[in-house]
Design a protein around this motif. Sequence first.
Motif, PDB file in Angstrom:
ATOM      1  N   ALA A 121      28.557  -3.171 -15.232  1.00 44.25           N
ATOM      2  CA  ALA A 121      28.883  -2.567 -16.528  1.00 44.25           C
ATOM      3  C   ALA A 121      30.165  -3.164 -17.095  1.00 44.25           C
ATOM      4  O   ALA A 121      30.229  -3.500 -18.285  1.00 44.25           O
ATOM      5  CB  ALA A 121      29.011  -1.050 -16.381  1.00 44.25           C
ATOM      6  N   ASP A 122      31.186  -3.301 -16.271  1.00 42.07           N
ATOM      7  CA  ASP A 122      32.462  -3.850 -16.726  1.00 42.07           C
ATOM      8  C   ASP A 122      32.335  -5.286 -17.220  1.00 42.07           C
ATOM      9  O   ASP A 122      33.043  -5.705 -18.129  1.00 42.07           O
ATOM     10  CB  ASP A 122      33.512  -3.800 -15.614  1.00 42.07           C
ATOM     11  CG  ASP A 122      34.068  -2.403 -15.372  1.00 42.07           C
ATOM     12  OD1 ASP A 122      33.678  -1.456 -16.093  1.00 42.07           O
ATOM     13  OD2 ASP A 122      34.887  -2.256 -14.445  1.00 42.07           O
ATOM     14  N   ALA A 123      31.451  -6.051 -16.594  1.00 41.26           N
ATOM     15  CA  ALA A 123      31.286  -7.464 -16.962  1.00 41.26           C
ATOM     16  C   ALA A 123      30.233  -7.654 -18.048  1.00 41.26           C
ATOM     17  O   ALA A 123      30.040  -8.774 -18.530  1.00 41.26           O
ATOM     18  CB  ALA A 123      30.927  -8.280 -15.728  1.00 41.26           C
ATOM     19  N   GLY A 124      29.526  -6.586 -18.415  1.00 45.82           N
ATOM     20  CA  GLY A 124      28.531  -6.689 -19.477  1.00 45.82           C
ATOM     21  C   GLY A 124      27.241  -7.361 -19.062  1.00 45.82           C
ATOM     22  O   GLY A 124      26.617  -8.057 -19.853  1.00 45.82           O
ATOM     23  N   VAL A 125      26.838  -7.152 -17.808  1.00 41.87           N
ATOM     24  CA  VAL A 125      25.576  -7.715 -17.324  1.00 41.87           C
ATOM     25  C   VAL A 125      24.734  -6.614 -16.682  1.00 41.87           C
ATOM     26  O   VAL A 125      25.225  -5.527 -16.394  1.00 41.87           O
ATOM     27  CB  VAL A 125      25.791  -8.856 -16.298  1.00 41.87           C
ATOM     28  CG1 VAL A 125      26.592  -9.994 -16.897  1.00 41.87           C
ATOM     29  CG2 VAL A 125      26.448  -8.361 -15.030  1.00 41.87           C
ATOM     30  N   ASN A 126      23.498  -6.938 -16.429  1.00 44.36           N
ATOM     31  CA  ASN A 126      22.570  -6.035 -15.767  1.00 44.36           C
ATOM     32  C   ASN A 126      22.855  -6.032 -14.263  1.00 44.36           C
ATOM     33  O   ASN A 126      23.265  -7.044 -13.701  1.00 44.36           O
ATOM     34  CB  ASN A 126      21.144  -6.514 -16.056  1.00 44.36           C
ATOM     35  CG  ASN A 126      20.088  -5.589 -15.554  1.00 44.36           C
ATOM     36  OD1 ASN A 126      19.896  -5.463 -14.349  1.00 44.36           O
ATOM     37  ND2 ASN A 126      19.402  -4.946 -16.467  1.00 44.36           N
TER      38      ASN A 126
ATOM     39  N   HIS B  27      36.054 -10.429  -8.528  1.00 38.29           N
ATOM     40  CA  HIS B  27      34.598 -10.467  -8.691  1.00 38.29           C
ATOM     41  C   HIS B  27      34.235 -10.292 -10.163  1.00 38.29           C
ATOM     42  O   HIS B  27      33.344 -10.962 -10.679  1.00 38.29           O
ATOM     43  CB  HIS B  27      33.925  -9.371  -7.850  1.00 38.29           C
ATOM     44  CG  HIS B  27      33.982  -9.612  -6.388  1.00 38.29           C
ATOM     45  ND1 HIS B  27      34.932  -9.038  -5.592  1.00 38.29           N
ATOM     46  CD2 HIS B  27      33.198 -10.372  -5.573  1.00 38.29           C
ATOM     47  CE1 HIS B  27      34.740  -9.430  -4.338  1.00 38.29           C
ATOM     48  NE2 HIS B  27      33.695 -10.244  -4.306  1.00 38.29           N
ATOM     49  N   ARG B  28      34.921  -9.373 -10.832  1.00 40.54           N
ATOM     50  CA  ARG B  28      34.674  -9.150 -12.261  1.00 40.54           C
ATOM     51  C   ARG B  28      34.993 -10.419 -13.048  1.00 40.54           C
ATOM     52  O   ARG B  28      34.226 -10.833 -13.906  1.00 40.54           O
ATOM     53  CB  ARG B  28      35.508  -7.984 -12.786  1.00 40.54           C
ATOM     54  CG  ARG B  28      35.217  -7.684 -14.240  1.00 40.54           C
ATOM     55  CD  ARG B  28      36.240  -6.711 -14.848  1.00 40.54           C
ATOM     56  NE  ARG B  28      36.013  -6.541 -16.254  1.00 40.54           N
ATOM     57  CZ  ARG B  28      36.320  -7.441 -17.177  1.00 40.54           C
ATOM     58  NH1 ARG B  28      36.874  -8.578 -16.851  1.00 40.54           N
ATOM     59  NH2 ARG B  28      36.060  -7.212 -18.448  1.00 40.54           N
ATOM     60  N   GLN B  29      36.132 -11.052 -12.745  1.00 42.63           N
ATOM     61  CA  GLN B  29      36.515 -12.285 -13.436  1.00 42.63           C
ATOM     62  C   GLN B  29      35.465 -13.366 -13.232  1.00 42.63           C
ATOM     63  O   GLN B  29      35.089 -14.067 -14.180  1.00 42.63           O
ATOM     64  CB  GLN B  29      37.881 -12.768 -12.943  1.00 42.63           C
ATOM     65  CG  GLN B  29      39.020 -11.872 -13.360  1.00 42.63           C
ATOM     66  CD  GLN B  29      40.320 -12.183 -12.627  1.00 42.63           C
ATOM     67  OE1 GLN B  29      40.324 -12.837 -11.576  1.00 42.63           O
ATOM     68  NE2 GLN B  29      41.421 -11.703 -13.168  1.00 42.63           N
TER      69      GLN B  29
ATOM     70  N   ILE C 175      30.759 -16.488 -15.271  1.00 39.91           N
ATOM     71  CA  ILE C 175      29.354 -16.887 -15.162  1.00 39.91           C
ATOM     72  C   ILE C 175      28.586 -16.446 -16.408  1.00 39.91           C
ATOM     73  O   ILE C 175      27.820 -17.224 -16.980  1.00 39.91           O
ATOM     74  CB  ILE C 175      28.706 -16.294 -13.895  1.00 39.91           C
ATOM     75  CG1 ILE C 175      29.373 -16.871 -12.646  1.00 39.91           C
ATOM     76  CG2 ILE C 175      27.203 -16.558 -13.873  1.00 39.91           C
ATOM     77  CD1 ILE C 175      29.014 -16.132 -11.360  1.00 39.91           C
ATOM     78  N   ARG C 176      28.796 -15.193 -16.830  1.00 47.55           N
ATOM     79  CA  ARG C 176      28.095 -14.684 -18.015  1.00 47.55           C
ATOM     80  C   ARG C 176      28.402 -15.540 -19.232  1.00 47.55           C
ATOM     81  O   ARG C 176      27.499 -15.942 -19.963  1.00 47.55           O
ATOM     82  CB  ARG C 176      28.481 -13.232 -18.277  1.00 47.55           C
ATOM     83  CG  ARG C 176      27.636 -12.603 -19.401  1.00 47.55           C
ATOM     84  CD  ARG C 176      28.266 -11.395 -20.024  1.00 47.55           C
ATOM     85  NE  ARG C 176      29.382 -11.880 -20.815  1.00 47.55           N
ATOM     86  CZ  ARG C 176      30.473 -11.212 -21.087  1.00 47.55           C
ATOM     87  NH1 ARG C 176      30.641  -9.990 -20.653  1.00 47.55           N
ATOM     88  NH2 ARG C 176      31.440 -11.733 -21.791  1.00 47.55           N
TER      89      ARG C 176
END
Length: 133
Positions: free
Chosen positions: A12-17, A47-49, A54-55
């Motif tokens: 959720a924090d990274a904006g991915v599924n 990990h979030r960074q 990647i996103r």
Amino acid sequence: MGHGLTRGRLAADAGVNLETVRYYERVGLMPEPDRTSGGHRDYRPEHRQRLVFIRRARELGFSLDDIRALIALSEPGRRTCAEVEPIAAAHLFAVRAKIEDLRRLEMVLDDAVGRCAGGTAPSCPVIEVLGGR
């Protein structure tokens, strides 16, 4: 331990599924997180960074192999423009080729839609173009 993020919160924090996180872990783009004393994954800000990196790279159309190389080059002490430039230049070449393809597609579709113009003719120019006629 236990002060990091769950996989769901990370996603959720990274904006991915959530499944995207699992996939990137499976293909080795995401490092293995620590585990809590209860055995739960314990993701850190790093990990979030990585996941945001990647996103963004995927949004810009970089392949997984290119992303893997860019990640390796982003490690402290590894990054030099001379090493990153060939990857970015090759991607720029591919993007420009896609833009040209899209411009040609735009002209073909514009012509087909213009000839169609909502008419009631039995043959449809859009269908003809898609059928290769």
